[in-house]
Enzyme design. Structure first.
Site, PDB file in Angstrom:
ATOM      1  CB  CYS A   1      -0.900   0.000   1.229  1.00  0.00           C
ATOM      2  SG  CYS A   1      -2.190   1.260   1.136  1.00  0.00           S
TER       3      CYS A   1
ATOM      4  CB  CYS B   1      -1.496   4.926   3.385  1.00  0.00           C
ATOM      5  SG  CYS B   1      -1.345   3.409   4.317  1.00  0.00           S
TER       6      CYS B   1
ATOM      7  CB  CYS C   1      -4.179   3.848  -0.039  1.00  0.00           C
ATOM      8  SG  CYS C   1      -4.508   3.768   1.740  1.00  0.00           S
TER       9      CYS C   1
ATOM     10  CE  LYS D   1      -7.223  -1.299   4.995  1.00  0.00           C
ATOM     11  NZ  LYS D   1      -5.837  -1.050   4.591  1.00  0.00           N
TER      12      LYS D   1
ATOM     13  NE  ARG E   1      -5.636   5.065   9.354  1.00  0.00           N
ATOM     14  CZ  ARG E   1      -6.869   5.242   8.950  1.00  0.00           C
ATOM     15  NH1 ARG E   1      -7.524   6.327   9.338  1.00  0.00           N
ATOM     16  NH2 ARG E   1      -7.457   4.384   8.154  1.00  0.00           N
TER      17      ARG E   1
ATOM     18  CD  GLU F   1     -14.392  -4.240  -3.132  1.00  0.00           C
ATOM     19  OE1 GLU F   1     -13.477  -4.813  -3.736  1.00  0.00           O
ATOM     20  OE2 GLU F   1     -14.557  -3.005  -3.167  1.00  0.00           O
TER      21      GLU F   1
ATOM     22  CE  LYS G   1      -6.454  -3.579   8.098  1.00  0.00           C
ATOM     23  NZ  LYS G   1      -5.429  -2.922   7.361  1.00  0.00           N
TER      24      LYS G   1
ATOM     25  CB  SER H   1      -3.602  -1.106  15.455  1.00  0.00           C
ATOM     26  OG  SER H   1      -4.495  -0.255  14.749  1.00  0.00           O
TER      27      SER H   1
HETATM   28  C1  PBG Z   1      -2.455   0.243   4.892  1.00  0.00           C
HETATM   29  C2  PBG Z   1      -2.881  -0.510   6.071  1.00  0.00           C
HETATM   30  C3  PBG Z   1      -3.561  -0.064   7.221  1.00  0.00           C
HETATM   31  C4  PBG Z   1      -3.647  -1.152   8.081  1.00  0.00           C
HETATM   32  C5  PBG Z   1      -3.056  -2.227   7.439  1.00  0.00           C
HETATM   33  N1  PBG Z   1      -2.604  -1.812   6.195  1.00  0.00           N
HETATM   34  C6  PBG Z   1      -4.018   1.295   7.567  1.00  0.00           C
HETATM   35  C7  PBG Z   1      -5.225   1.823   6.941  1.00  0.00           C
HETATM   36  O1  PBG Z   1      -5.823   1.230   6.048  1.00  0.00           O
HETATM   37  O2  PBG Z   1      -5.598   2.918   7.330  1.00  0.00           O
HETATM   38  C8  PBG Z   1      -4.239  -1.153   9.464  1.00  0.00           C
HETATM   39  C9  PBG Z   1      -3.724  -2.226  10.345  1.00  0.00           C
HETATM   40  C10 PBG Z   1      -4.033  -2.048  11.788  1.00  0.00           C
HETATM   41  O3  PBG Z   1      -4.802  -1.162  12.216  1.00  0.00           O
HETATM   42  O4  PBG Z   1      -3.469  -2.832  12.568  1.00  0.00           O
HETATM   43  N2  PBG Z   1      -3.430   0.624   4.011  1.00  0.00           N
END
Ligand code: PBG
Length: 336
Positions: A121, A123, A131, A208, A218, A246, A261, A287
């Site tokens: 990704c 981001c 992203c 996602k 983040r 999706e 996710k 997280s």
């Molecule tokens: C990147 C990405 C993210 C997470 C995994 N890959 C951040 C987002 O989409 O904002 C989040 C993982 C987590 O919160 O543990 N796009």
């Protein structure tokens, strides 16, 4: 005749060994994937405030951590990079000397048998924290139609293809695109095949959601969007049908593995994806799912070990084959 019950499920709960015999869901190291955050440098271990127990690691320290994880029987790590420089298109993501390629090489050198997954990704790499490529700087002609700051799909696909090949060439076993960009699976699959990386697995973050549970991440990956949020590309938490669509698209495009996710707030989605699609399924316990339990446990309000294992079992029960979890290492120790 007695009115006491004849059916007594409790009979099977009387002894620990009996309970083990009738346990319906398993959880072991085999099911777990450990995320790692990598930054440049040597011997760097920089604790992540919002995620107690986790640190940003330099490639050498990540290799050491990977050795311990492999020793515990954990089969795979998932890598996130914190680049030295951010720019509008996230160039470090496709630099062969970028942070993730360096980490992949260091880990593969130390523990060749460990499966290395690269979260694909932009981001973490863009100065705006979105992203992919935004219309404002690179394609002014879209601004009028789409509004400023709209994430450009197909321009982003080109960069995802390029970066995926770089990470695969560095030794990544699995590329896991997480940006919810339309067509990302087919684009990455073709790019990998064209580059002679037919053996590289593609794990799609197929469903996602745009989630508040990514908050602590983040901070960990230093990747908050500088304006707005990700709801123009990540999914609305209110939707189920759309998740199945999706996933179906990603299956058609050639995904080898699927992912849902976050996990805990989306167990119904995990269950439905599992029931309908015949590919290995991962769930990402993100997280916020980790940090909220950590915070409650630090206050003495919850028993971390008990709650963490309970949530991991719930995700397995829902149907996930693999769970990406910040508790991966602890869970294996607790299960011993
Ligand atoms: C990147 C990405 C993210 C997470 C995994 N890959 C951040 C987002 O989409 O904002 C989040 C993982 C987590 O919160 O543990 N796009």
């Amino acid at each position: 005749m007695s009115s006491y019950p004849t059916a007594r499920p409790r009979r099977l709960r009387r002894l620990p060994a009996l309970r083990r015999m009738v346990r319906e869901t398993t959880l072991s190291a085999d099911n777990l994937i450990a995320p790692l955050f990598i930054r440049h440098g040597r011997e760097v271990v920089r604790p992540i405030g919002s995620m107690p127990g986790h640190s940003q690691l330099s490639p050498d320290m990540a290799a050491r951590e990977a050795e311990q994880l492999a020793e515990l029987g954990i089969p795979a790590v998932l890598l996130f990079g914190i680049p030295a420089h951010k720019d509008a298109i996230g160039s470090e993501n496709f630099d062969p000397q970028g942070i993730v390629p360096l980490a992949i090489q260091a880990i593969k050198r130390a523990v060749p048998e460990l499966v290395v997954i690269s979260d694909m990704c932009f981001c973490e790499y863009t100065d705006h924290g979105h992203c992919g490529v935004l219309n404002s700087r690179h394609a002014d002609n879209y601004v009028e139609q789409l509004g400023e700051g709209y994430l450009l799909n197909d321009e982003t696909l080109d960069l995802l293809a390029k970066a995926s090949v770089v990470h695969a060439q560095a030794g990544a076993d699995i590329i896991a695109p997480s940006g919810m960009i339309d067509g990302m699976i087919a684009t990455i699959r073709h790019a990998l095949d064209d580059a002679g990386q037919q053996h590289t697995v593609v794990m799609s973050y197929a469903a996602k959601y745009s989630s508040g549970f990514y908050g602590p991440f983040r901070d960990a990956a230093e990747s908050p969007p500088s304006f707005g949020d990700r709801s123009q590309y990540q999914m609305d938490p209110a939707n189920t049908r759309e998740a199945l669509k999706e996933v179906a698209l990603d299956v058609d495009e050639g995904a080898d593995m699927l992912m849902v996710k976050p996990a805990l707030a989306y167990l119904d989605i995990i269950q439905q994806v599992k029931a309908r699609f015949d590919l290995p399924l991962a769930a990402y316990q993100v997280s916020g799912e980790y940090s909220m339990v950590k915070a409650a446990a630090a206050n003495g309000w919850l028993d971390e070990r008990r709650v963490a294992l309970e949530t991991l079992y719930s995700i397995r029960r829902a149907g996930a084959d693999m769970i990406i979890s910040y508790w991966a290492k602890d869970a294996v120790k607790w299960l011993k």
